[in-house]
Design an enzyme around this catalytic site. Structure first.
Site, PDB file in Angstrom:
ATOM      1  N   TYR A 169       0.891  -1.255  -0.115  1.00 60.92           N
ATOM      2  CA  TYR A 169      -0.097   0.070   0.059  1.00 60.92           C
ATOM      3  C   TYR A 169       0.918   1.380  -0.025  1.00 60.92           C
ATOM      4  O   TYR A 169       1.884   1.333   0.427  1.00 60.92           O
ATOM      5  CB  TYR A 169      -1.274   0.041   1.322  1.00 60.92           C
ATOM      6  CG  TYR A 169      -0.717   1.013   2.476  1.00 60.92           C
ATOM      7  CD1 TYR A 169      -1.433   1.918   2.653  1.00 60.92           C
ATOM      8  CD2 TYR A 169       0.635   0.717   3.197  1.00 60.92           C
ATOM      9  CE1 TYR A 169      -1.272   2.917   3.925  1.00 60.92           C
ATOM     10  CE2 TYR A 169       0.558   1.464   4.222  1.00 60.92           C
ATOM     11  CZ  TYR A 169      -0.078   2.560   4.487  1.00 60.92           C
ATOM     12  OH  TYR A 169       0.026   3.275   5.566  1.00 60.92           O
ATOM     13  N   PHE A 253       3.089   9.941   4.451  1.00 64.09           N
ATOM     14  CA  PHE A 253       3.684   9.323   3.245  1.00 64.09           C
ATOM     15  C   PHE A 253       4.505   7.954   3.635  1.00 64.09           C
ATOM     16  O   PHE A 253       5.384   8.073   4.465  1.00 64.09           O
ATOM     17  CB  PHE A 253       4.789  10.290   2.598  1.00 64.09           C
ATOM     18  CG  PHE A 253       5.339   9.427   1.561  1.00 64.09           C
ATOM     19  CD1 PHE A 253       5.074   9.840  -0.018  1.00 64.09           C
ATOM     20  CD2 PHE A 253       6.491   8.549   1.540  1.00 64.09           C
ATOM     21  CE1 PHE A 253       5.839   9.427  -1.045  1.00 64.09           C
ATOM     22  CE2 PHE A 253       6.892   8.059   0.424  1.00 64.09           C
ATOM     23  CZ  PHE A 253       6.821   8.167  -0.675  1.00 64.09           C
ATOM     24  N   GLU A 254       3.856   6.753   3.253  1.00 69.79           N
ATOM     25  CA  GLU A 254       4.716   5.793   3.636  1.00 69.79           C
ATOM     26  C   GLU A 254       4.286   4.655   2.577  1.00 69.79           C
ATOM     27  O   GLU A 254       2.994   4.661   2.127  1.00 69.79           O
ATOM     28  CB  GLU A 254       4.640   5.137   4.687  1.00 69.79           C
ATOM     29  CG  GLU A 254       3.063   4.589   5.237  1.00 69.79           C
ATOM     30  CD  GLU A 254       2.941   4.044   6.751  1.00 69.79           C
ATOM     31  OE1 GLU A 254       4.146   4.148   7.537  1.00 69.79           O
ATOM     32  OE2 GLU A 254       2.027   3.266   6.963  1.00 69.79           O
ATOM     33  N   ILE A 255       5.237   3.904   1.994  1.00 65.07           N
ATOM     34  CA  ILE A 255       4.867   2.671   0.885  1.00 65.07           C
ATOM     35  C   ILE A 255       5.443   1.591   1.707  1.00 65.07           C
ATOM     36  O   ILE A 255       6.450   1.449   2.130  1.00 65.07           O
ATOM     37  CB  ILE A 255       5.773   3.076  -0.441  1.00 65.07           C
ATOM     38  CG1 ILE A 255       5.454   4.415  -1.062  1.00 65.07           C
ATOM     39  CG2 ILE A 255       5.355   1.769  -1.405  1.00 65.07           C
ATOM     40  CD1 ILE A 255       6.260   4.773  -2.196  1.00 65.07           C
TER      41      ILE A 255
END
Length: 389
Positions: A169, A253-255
């Site tokens: 995600y 913001f993080e993946i």
């Protein structure tokens, strides 16, 4: 609050192709209709991932602005689906407004009180007492909905039916900005290199919001050393005195490879924290929770700074200063917070720490840390007493 995890009307909503003859003057809120891209998909495979957003109906304009930039910079070519989650049913106005921004698939989900609610360890009445006590001590000190959000983002979002089958995600929020063209797939980049966590900005947390978080983290570590890897980047968040230094990845913001959050270790850690009281009686944020967990459970090579992705969330921004990276951007590196951040500098400098060394530091500083907690509790009581006079 919705009575089921998914609203029957909004569970899955695939966007039709926008009408190219639609007048450019059509308005939703205060934002003009977007130019919906018809770019052919970029070549290459895709991962089983999605762009996930927690959003209210009232944030339509802010999300449209974010999605317009995100589409222009990345997703008009890579065409990942969006998963939009809300603790209320999405309005038709909201869905129509999003339809004008993207022709990519959009899935709508509603949260129920199994995902959006109190920790099992707290009560509504005592939570109200603590909100009143903390309302002037720090940002969102008196906000109940903010605490629901932090708990949800810390350990609940990946349980939602629209997220639980995803492998990856990318978190997106209203009112953020993307400054640089992203002409590759960060999901695939991470997967091919064994990276599990990606970030852009690393600030310090406000100490008052997490006064007992590290204490409970230490207690969990001492009870669960078998769940920790032999080496990890824990010394990014822990000083040589065994205390938390307040560094964290700004998780707006993080993946993430979601196997991290679904791991036995992370689930155990989150349950331990959820059975403490800090999400509600303090203001534990998902950013320090995610960051401490990633640092405890991952090696440095499994965490990646996306320096090339220019990004702004209200309050801080990152703009790459590397000339080759900056050629794809429209931002001023001189205004970038990241190159002034002590935590960002520390991330570049530190290396992995052996589990045995970490346990030594935690045990050696135990007495000192207990004294710190006792002093903090006494100070809070004195502040309450002074207010009552």
């Amino acid at each position: 609050m919705a009575s089921s995890l998914l609203s029957t009307d909004f569970a899955s909503y695939k966007q039709p192709i926008a009408n190219p003859k639609e007048p450019a003057s059509l308005q939703v809120g205060h934002l003009e209709a977007a130019r919906v891209s018809y770019d052919a998909p970029a070549p290459g495979e895709r991962v089983n991932g999605a762009i996930v957003v927690l959003v209210r109906n009232s944030e339509l304009d802010g999300l449209r602005k974010s999605m317009r930039m995100f589409e222009d910079r990345f997703n008009r070519r890579f065409k990942y689906p969006y998963v939009l989650l809300n603790d209320q049913n999405f309005t038709q106005e909201f869905m129509d407004g999003i339809k004008m921004i993207t022709k990519n698939e959009v899935r709508y989900g509603v949260l129920d009180d199994t995902l959006w609610g109190y920790s099992p360890s707290v009560t509504p009445n005592q939570t109200e007492v603590m909100l009143e006590r903390n309302k002037n001590r720090y940002l969102y000190g008196g906000s109940l909905s903010y605490r629901f959000m932090c708990r949800f983002q810390s350990g609940m979002f990946y349980r939602h039916p629209l997220v639980r089958d995803l492998d990856w995600y990318w978190r997106l929020e209203p009112d953020v900005e993307y400054y640089c063209d992203i002409d590759y797939d960060p999901f695939v980049y991470m997967r091919d290199r064994g990276i599990k966590y990606g970030f852009t900005i690393a600030p310090r947390e406000g100490r008052r919001t997490v006064e007992s978080l590290w204490y409970h983290t230490r207690e969990w570590i001492k009870k669960n050393p078998h769940l920790l890897p032999p080496r990890s980047l824990v010394n990014w968040v822990m000083g040589t005195d065994g205390h938390y230094n307040m560094c964290h990845f700004w998780s707006n913001f993080e993946i993430v490879d979601l196997s991290l959050y679904r791991s036995e270790a992370y689930e155990s850690y989150f349950r331990y924290l959820d059975n403490a009281t800090g999400f509600f009686y303090e203001r534990w944020g998902d950013a320090p929770v995610h960051s401490i967990a990633a640092s405890l459970l991952l090696a440095k090579g499994e965490i990646h700074w996306f320096e090339d992705i220019g990004y702004k969330h209200p309050g801080m921004m990152h703009c790459p200063r590397d000339p080759e990276m900056h050629m794809k951007c429209v931002c001023d590196p001189a205004k970038s917070y990241t190159y002034r951040s002590a935590c960002q500098t520390r991330f570049a400098r530190v290396n992995n720490m052996a589990k045995e060394r970490m346990l030594q530091l935690i045990n050696l500083s135990e007495g000192e840390y207990r004294n710190f907690l006792e002093d903090a509790a006494a100070k809070a009581e004195q502040e309450d007493s002074d207010k009552q006079k």
